[in-house]
Design a protein around this motif. Structure first.
Motif, PDB file in Angstrom:
ATOM      1  N   ALA A   1      22.922  39.885  39.144  1.00 54.38           N
ATOM      2  CA  ALA A   1      24.108  39.348  38.466  1.00 54.38           C
ATOM      3  C   ALA A   1      24.675  38.124  39.187  1.00 54.38           C
ATOM      4  O   ALA A   1      25.689  37.578  38.772  1.00 54.38           O
ATOM      5  N   GLY A   2      24.002  37.714  40.260  1.00 51.11           N
ATOM      6  CA  GLY A   2      24.480  36.558  41.019  1.00 51.11           C
ATOM      7  C   GLY A   2      25.658  36.871  41.911  1.00 51.11           C
ATOM      8  O   GLY A   2      26.406  35.969  42.300  1.00 51.11           O
ATOM      9  N   GLY A   3      25.828  38.159  42.237  1.00 53.84           N
ATOM     10  CA  GLY A   3      26.961  38.565  43.043  1.00 53.84           C
ATOM     11  C   GLY A   3      26.651  38.707  44.513  1.00 53.84           C
ATOM     12  O   GLY A   3      25.511  38.535  44.953  1.00 53.84           O
ATOM     13  N   SER A   4      27.681  39.042  45.260  1.00 54.11           N
ATOM     14  CA  SER A   4      27.561  39.273  46.705  1.00 54.11           C
ATOM     15  C   SER A   4      27.872  40.739  46.983  1.00 54.11           C
ATOM     16  O   SER A   4      28.981  41.208  46.708  1.00 54.11           O
ATOM     17  N   PHE A   5      26.849  41.462  47.507  1.00 57.64           N
ATOM     18  CA  PHE A   5      27.001  42.904  47.744  1.00 57.64           C
ATOM     19  C   PHE A   5      27.777  43.122  49.031  1.00 57.64           C
ATOM     20  O   PHE A   5      27.437  42.585  50.076  1.00 57.64           O
ATOM     21  N   ARG A   6      28.832  43.935  48.974  1.00 53.56           N
ATOM     22  CA  ARG A   6      29.705  44.152  50.124  1.00 53.56           C
ATOM     23  C   ARG A   6      29.349  45.387  50.949  1.00 53.56           C
ATOM     24  O   ARG A   6      30.026  45.690  51.920  1.00 53.56           O
ATOM     25  N   GLY A   7      28.295  46.123  50.547  1.00 54.39           N
ATOM     26  CA  GLY A   7      27.868  47.276  51.343  1.00 54.39           C
ATOM     27  C   GLY A   7      27.998  48.577  50.583  1.00 54.39           C
ATOM     28  O   GLY A   7      28.918  48.754  49.776  1.00 54.39           O
ATOM     29  N   ASN A   8      27.062  49.501  50.836  1.00 50.41           N
ATOM     30  CA  ASN A   8      27.108  50.821  50.208  1.00 50.41           C
ATOM     31  C   ASN A   8      28.394  51.541  50.596  1.00 50.41           C
ATOM     32  O   ASN A   8      28.780  51.545  51.768  1.00 50.41           O
ATOM     33  N   GLY A   9      29.038  52.138  49.599  1.00 54.53           N
ATOM     34  CA  GLY A   9      30.254  52.891  49.865  1.00 54.53           C
ATOM     35  C   GLY A   9      31.524  52.072  49.802  1.00 54.53           C
ATOM     36  O   GLY A   9      32.615  52.626  49.844  1.00 54.53           O
ATOM     37  N   THR A  10      31.417  50.727  49.716  1.00 60.00           N
ATOM     38  CA  THR A  10      32.627  49.911  49.580  1.00 60.00           C
ATOM     39  C   THR A  10      33.192  50.058  48.173  1.00 60.00           C
ATOM     40  O   THR A  10      32.488  50.391  47.228  1.00 60.00           O
ATOM     41  N   ASP A  11      34.499  49.789  48.028  1.00 61.09           N
ATOM     42  CA  ASP A  11      35.198  50.036  46.765  1.00 61.09           C
ATOM     43  C   ASP A  11      35.804  48.744  46.232  1.00 61.09           C
ATOM     44  O   ASP A  11      35.979  47.766  46.968  1.00 61.09           O
ATOM     45  N   CYS A  12      36.146  48.772  44.953  1.00 63.45           N
ATOM     46  CA  CYS A  12      36.784  47.610  44.328  1.00 63.45           C
ATOM     47  C   CYS A  12      38.306  47.692  44.340  1.00 63.45           C
ATOM     48  O   CYS A  12      38.978  46.806  43.799  1.00 63.45           O
ATOM     49  N   ASP A  13      38.856  48.739  44.908  1.00 60.05           N
ATOM     50  CA  ASP A  13      40.303  48.892  44.947  1.00 60.05           C
ATOM     51  C   ASP A  13      40.744  49.194  46.386  1.00 60.05           C
ATOM     52  O   ASP A  13      40.463  50.281  46.899  1.00 60.05           O
ATOM     53  N   PRO A  14      41.375  48.257  47.079  1.00 58.96           N
ATOM     54  CA  PRO A  14      41.773  46.929  46.603  1.00 58.96           C
ATOM     55  C   PRO A  14      40.572  45.996  46.462  1.00 58.96           C
ATOM     56  O   PRO A  14      39.545  46.201  47.105  1.00 58.96           O
ATOM     57  N   ASN A  15      40.742  45.003  45.608  1.00 64.37           N
ATOM     58  CA  ASN A  15      39.662  44.074  45.301  1.00 64.37           C
ATOM     59  C   ASN A  15      39.259  43.288  46.552  1.00 64.37           C
ATOM     60  O   ASN A  15      40.053  42.499  47.073  1.00 64.37           O
ATOM     61  N   PRO A  16      38.008  43.471  47.032  1.00 63.58           N
ATOM     62  CA  PRO A  16      37.581  42.755  48.243  1.00 63.58           C
ATOM     63  C   PRO A  16      36.992  41.381  47.945  1.00 63.58           C
ATOM     64  O   PRO A  16      36.544  40.692  48.858  1.00 63.58           O
ATOM     65  N   CYS A  17      36.988  41.009  46.661  1.00 63.52           N
ATOM     66  CA  CYS A  17      36.313  39.769  46.274  1.00 63.52           C
ATOM     67  C   CYS A  17      37.190  38.533  46.418  1.00 63.52           C
ATOM     68  O   CYS A  17      36.736  37.415  46.209  1.00 63.52           O
ATOM     69  N   GLY A  18      38.456  38.719  46.705  1.00 60.07           N
ATOM     70  CA  GLY A  18      39.362  37.586  46.858  1.00 60.07           C
ATOM     71  C   GLY A  18      40.600  38.021  47.605  1.00 60.07           C
ATOM     72  O   GLY A  18      40.661  39.124  48.170  1.00 60.07           O
ATOM     73  N   GLY A  19      41.602  37.166  47.586  1.00 63.17           N
ATOM     74  CA  GLY A  19      42.841  37.495  48.273  1.00 63.17           C
ATOM     75  C   GLY A  19      43.951  36.549  47.855  1.00 63.17           C
ATOM     76  O   GLY A  19      43.752  35.619  47.064  1.00 63.17           O
ATOM     77  N   ALA A  20      45.122  36.810  48.397  1.00 68.47           N
ATOM     78  CA  ALA A  20      46.284  35.990  48.065  1.00 68.47           C
ATOM     79  C   ALA A  20      46.111  34.584  48.621  1.00 68.47           C
ATOM     80  O   ALA A  20      45.790  34.402  49.795  1.00 68.47           O
ATOM     81  N   CYS A  21      46.333  33.612  47.743  1.00 73.35           N
ATOM     82  CA  CYS A  21      46.250  32.203  48.133  1.00 73.35           C
ATOM     83  C   CYS A  21      47.628  31.579  47.919  1.00 73.35           C
ATOM     84  O   CYS A  21      48.119  31.488  46.785  1.00 73.35           O
ATOM     85  N   CYS A  22      48.265  31.181  49.006  1.00 76.74           N
ATOM     86  CA  CYS A  22      49.614  30.615  48.945  1.00 76.74           C
ATOM     87  C   CYS A  22      49.522  29.104  48.736  1.00 76.74           C
ATOM     88  O   CYS A  22      48.953  28.383  49.565  1.00 76.74           O
ATOM     89  N   LEU A  23      50.102  28.638  47.635  1.00 77.04           N
ATOM     90  CA  LEU A  23      50.066  27.216  47.311  1.00 77.04           C
ATOM     91  C   LEU A  23      51.314  26.516  47.817  1.00 77.04           C
ATOM     92  O   LEU A  23      52.315  27.153  48.166  1.00 77.04           O
ATOM     93  N   THR A  24      51.242  25.212  47.842  1.00 81.72           N
ATOM     94  CA  THR A  24      52.355  24.434  48.394  1.00 81.72           C
ATOM     95  C   THR A  24      53.603  24.491  47.512  1.00 81.72           C
ATOM     96  O   THR A  24      54.698  24.166  47.984  1.00 81.72           O
ATOM     97  N   ASP A  25      53.441  24.890  46.228  1.00 79.41           N
ATOM     98  CA  ASP A  25      54.611  24.994  45.359  1.00 79.41           C
ATOM     99  C   ASP A  25      55.259  26.370  45.436  1.00 79.41           C
ATOM    100  O   ASP A  25      56.052  26.743  44.573  1.00 79.41           O
ATOM    101  N   ALA A  26      54.881  27.147  46.445  1.00 82.11           N
ATOM    102  CA  ALA A  26      55.450  28.470  46.724  1.00 82.11           C
ATOM    103  C   ALA A  26      54.916  29.546  45.794  1.00 82.11           C
ATOM    104  O   ALA A  26      55.370  30.687  45.856  1.00 82.11           O
ATOM    105  N   THR A  27      53.938  29.220  44.956  1.00 78.04           N
ATOM    106  CA  THR A  27      53.335  30.239  44.103  1.00 78.04           C
ATOM    107  C   THR A  27      52.154  30.868  44.816  1.00 78.04           C
ATOM    108  O   THR A  27      51.611  30.313  45.788  1.00 78.04           O
ATOM    109  N   CYS A  28      51.756  32.037  44.321  1.00 73.44           N
ATOM    110  CA  CYS A  28      50.641  32.783  44.915  1.00 73.44           C
ATOM    111  C   CYS A  28      49.636  33.093  43.814  1.00 73.44           C
ATOM    112  O   CYS A  28      50.002  33.590  42.748  1.00 73.44           O
ATOM    113  N   VAL A  29      48.363  32.789  44.063  1.00 68.13           N
ATOM    114  CA  VAL A  29      47.303  33.097  43.100  1.00 68.13           C
ATOM    115  C   VAL A  29      46.194  33.848  43.821  1.00 68.13           C
ATOM    116  O   VAL A  29      45.990  33.682  45.029  1.00 68.13           O
TER     117      VAL A  29
END
Length: 530
Positions: A242-270
Motif C-alpha cells: 500500500a506504499g506505507g511505513s510499517f511501525r512494528g508488530n503489535g503497534t496500534d493506531c490509537d493514538p495515531n503514530p503516523c503524524g503529530g501536532a504541528c504548530c503554525l506561526t498563526d497559532a493554529t495547530c494541524v
C-alpha cells in the motif's frame, strides 16, 4: 639398529640405503628376516632383501611360519594375522607387513540411510548406501542424522541425504525432533494466524514469525502509516504493497503514530507528518502521536507563578496560560499588589514595584492572601533609602532588613555601630543584626575598638540574666539545635550585651553543638563555671 624398510616409498628407500651402507661397513654381511610379496620369509642380508623387493624386518630376526603374517581384514569387519597369499585366498584385504589387528582395526561406524548406525567395513557400508565414518570409529561417537522438518510441520530423524530426498528441510546433524520446532506462527493478510513451516507460510503470502512461535501468543500485524497520516493495521507485506511505513508488530493506531501536532506561526495547530510539518516555515512539530485536541503542546504566553512571562506550552506553564499562539509581547501579566496600609490593587508587576507594593502573581485582590500589616518594625536599606516602619514581608519584598517587631525608625534602629562578634574582630552592624549574629552591640555611631571587651555574662548564662540556673536550659537547647543565635520571635534569649557564642560555647572550641552539652550540665551543677 633395526630398520623396517618399505620399498614403496622412494625417500624411505634412500634413507634405508644410507643406513645399509653404514651397517655393511660396520658389521659385514649380517642377515635377518625378509618378507617377500609372496608371503615367503627368507633370512638374507639387507642388500639381498632390497634386491628381492622385500621388507627387511631387522638384523638377527629369524624366519618362522608367522614372521611375515600381518593384518588381514574381511568383509564382516573381522581381522586375522595371515600371510599375504593366505589372506588373498580367503578373500581378505592384506593391510601390509607389520600391521597388527588392533581393536576394531578393520571396521568402523557406518551411518545408514535411515539414520541408524552399524559397525562394519567401508566396502560393506558403501554397498548398503551408508556413510562410512572411519575405521575404528564407534557408533557411540557419531551422529548419523538430525531433525528433518516437512511442510506439514511434522518431524523425522533422518540423514541429510535422506531428508533432502524426502523433500524436507534438514535442521542440522545432531538435532532431534524433541527439541527442534518444525513450524511457527504464520500471519496472513486478514491478520489470522496458523501454524506453518517457513516455506509454506511464505508461499501462502504470510509473515512467518519464527520457529517455535505460537498463534496464541503472537499478535499479527501492526500500525501501517500512509503519507496522508492515515493509519491501519496490516502485516509488513500488505503495508509495503500500500506504499506505507510499517511501525512494528503489535503497534496500534490509537493514538495515531503516523503524524503529530504541528504548530503554525498563526497559532493554529494541524495534524501532519513530521516531514510535512518541517516543510512549513516557522512550524514546530511536537512529535509522533501528539494531538491538536489539547493544544498540541503549542506555546503561548504564560504568566508564571513566580512572576514574569515566558512563551511556553500549556503543560509547562505553572501560572496563568493565555492560550495557544498568544505571545508575552502582547500580554500584560497582572496580580494582586498588597500595600503596607492594608489596601490591595490589581496591577502589573512593574506597576506594583513602582508603587512600593508586594506583588502576588496571577491573583485578584479578592482571592489574594496579603501578608499581615502588623506587627511592624523598622525596615532598613543599604542604598540610603529612608527607614520605613512596615511588616516583615513588605520589608523583605523591598529588599530591606527588618529590625524586629516593635523597633522604630526614631530609635536609630538603622544606624550602625560597633558590634563585637564572638571569636572574630569587631564589625560595624545594626543593633538587631548584631544580636542576631550572637554579638555584643557597643552602641550607635560608635566605631569599632581595637579590642572588644571580655564577655560580662557567666558561661552557660544563655538567657543572659547573669545567673546560671534552670531558666538557661531552653535557650541552650535552641542554641545546640540551631547552631546559631535565636531567630526572630525568640527575643527572650537575645539580650543586648550578651554574646551568644560566648555563653553557649561551653567547651570553648568556637562552635555551639552537642559537644557543649556535658560542660553545660557541669556548669549547671556548679551554679556557674566562670
Amino acid at each position: 639398529m633395526n630398520h623396517v624398510i618399505r620399498s614403496s616409498f622412494v625417500v624411505h628407500s634412500l634413507v634405508a640405503l644410507i643406513a645399509v651402507l653404514g651397517t655393511v661397513a660396520a658389521f659385514g654381511q649380517t642377515t635377518g628376516a625378509c618378507c617377500l610379496t609372496s608371503g615367503e620369509c627368507r633370512e638374507v642380508t639387507i642388500p639381498e632383501c632390497l634386491a628381492l623387493q622385500g621388507i627387511y624386518l631387522g638384523n638377527g630376526v629369524p624366519c618362522t611360519p608367522q614372521t611375515c603374517a600381518a593384518a588381514c581384514c574381511f568383509s564382516n569387519g573381522t581381522c586375522e594375522l595371515l600371510l599375504r597369499p593366505t589372506c588373498a585366498e580367503r578373500g581378505g584385504v592384506y593391510r601390509g607387513e607389520g600391521e597388527t589387528c588392533t581393536p576394531n582395526y578393520c571396521g568402523g561406524a557406518c551411518c545408514l540411510p535411515d539414520a541408524s548406525c552399524t559397525f562394519t567395513t567401508g566396502l560393506l557400508c558403501s554397498a548398503a548406501g551408508g556413510s562410512f565414518r572411519g575405521a575404528g570409529v564407534e557408533c557411540t561417537e557419531v551422529n548419523c542424522g538430525g531433525a528433518c522438518c516437512f511442510s506439514n510441520t511434522s518431524c523425522q530423524y533422518m540423514t541429510r541425504q535422506g531428508c533432502t530426498a524426502a523433500g524436507g528441510t534438514y535442521r542440522g546433524t545432531g538435532t532431534n525432533c524433541s527439541t527442534q520446532a518444525c513450524g511457527g506462527a504464520c500471519c496472513y493478510l486478514d491478520l489470522s494466524c496458523a501454524l506453518r513451516s517457513a516455506e509454506v507460510c511464505e508461499s501462502e503470502g504470510g509473515q512467518f514469525r519464527g520457529y517455535g512461535t505460537a498463534c496464541g501468543t503472537t499478535v499479527c500485524g501492526g500500525a501501517c502509516c500512509l503519507t496522508d497520516t492515515t493509519c491501519f493495521i496490516a502485516i509488513p507485506s500488505s503495508c509495503a504493497a500500500a506504499g506505507g511505513s510499517f511501525r512494528g508488530n503489535g503497534t496500534d493506531c490509537d493514538p495515531n503514530p503516523c503524524g503529530g501536532a504541528c504548530c503554525l506561526t498563526d497559532a493554529t495547530c494541524v495534524f501532519l507528518t513530521s516531514s510535512n510539518c518541517h516543510a512549513i516555515d516557522g512550524a514546530i512539530y511536537r512529535g509522533n502521536g501528539t494531538a491538536c485536541d489539547d493544544g498540541g503542546g503549542c506555546p503561548g504566553a504564560c504568566c508564571e507563578a513566580a512572576g514574569g512571562c515566558r512563551n511556553l506550552p500549556e503543560s509547562s506553564c505553572d501560572g496563568l496560560f493565555h492560550g495557544v499562539g498568544t505571545r508575552c509581547a502582547s500580554v500584560i501579566c497582572t496580580g494582586a499588589c498588597c500595600f503596607p496600609d492594608g489596601t490591595c490593587q490589581t496591577l502589573s508587576e512593574s506597576d506594583c514595584s513602582m508603587s512600593a507594593g508586594l506583588y502576588l502573581p496571577n491573583l485578584e485582590c479578592e482571592s489574594a492572601n496579603c501578608p499581615p500589616i502588623s506587627p511592624t518594625g523598622a525596615c532598613c536599606f543599604n542604598n540610603n533609602q529612608p527607614c520605613l516602619e512596615i511588616g516583615e514581608a513588605y520589608c523583605v519584598d523591598r529588599g530591606g532588613r527588618w529590625q524586629g517587631a516593635g523597633s522604630t525608625c526614631a530609635s536609630n534602629a538603622c544606624e550602625r555601630g560597633a558590634c563585637c562578634l564572638p571569636f572574630v574582630q569587631c564589625e560595624m552592624e545594626r543593633a538587631y543584626d548584631c544580636l542576631q549574629r550572637g554579638g555584643q552591640f557597643i552602641g550607635h555611631s560608635i566605631e569599632c575598638p581595637a579590642t572588644c571587651p571580655e564577655c560580662e555574662h557567666p558561661l552557660a548564662d544563655t538567657n543572659c540574666d547573669f545567673r546560671v540556673n534552670n531558666f538557661d536550659i531552653d535557650c541552650f537547647i535552641h542554641a545546640v539545635v540551631s547552631g546559631g543565635p535565636p531567630s526572630r520571635g525568640e527575643d527572650e534569649c537575645l539580650v543586648s550585651g550578651c554574646y551568644f557564642t560566648c555563653v553557649a560555647d561551653c567547651n570553648g572550641d568556637g562552635l555551639v553543638n552537642m559537644f557543649d552539652i556535658d560542660p553545660f550540665v557541669a556548669c549547671m551543677a556548679n551554679n556557674g563555671c566562670r
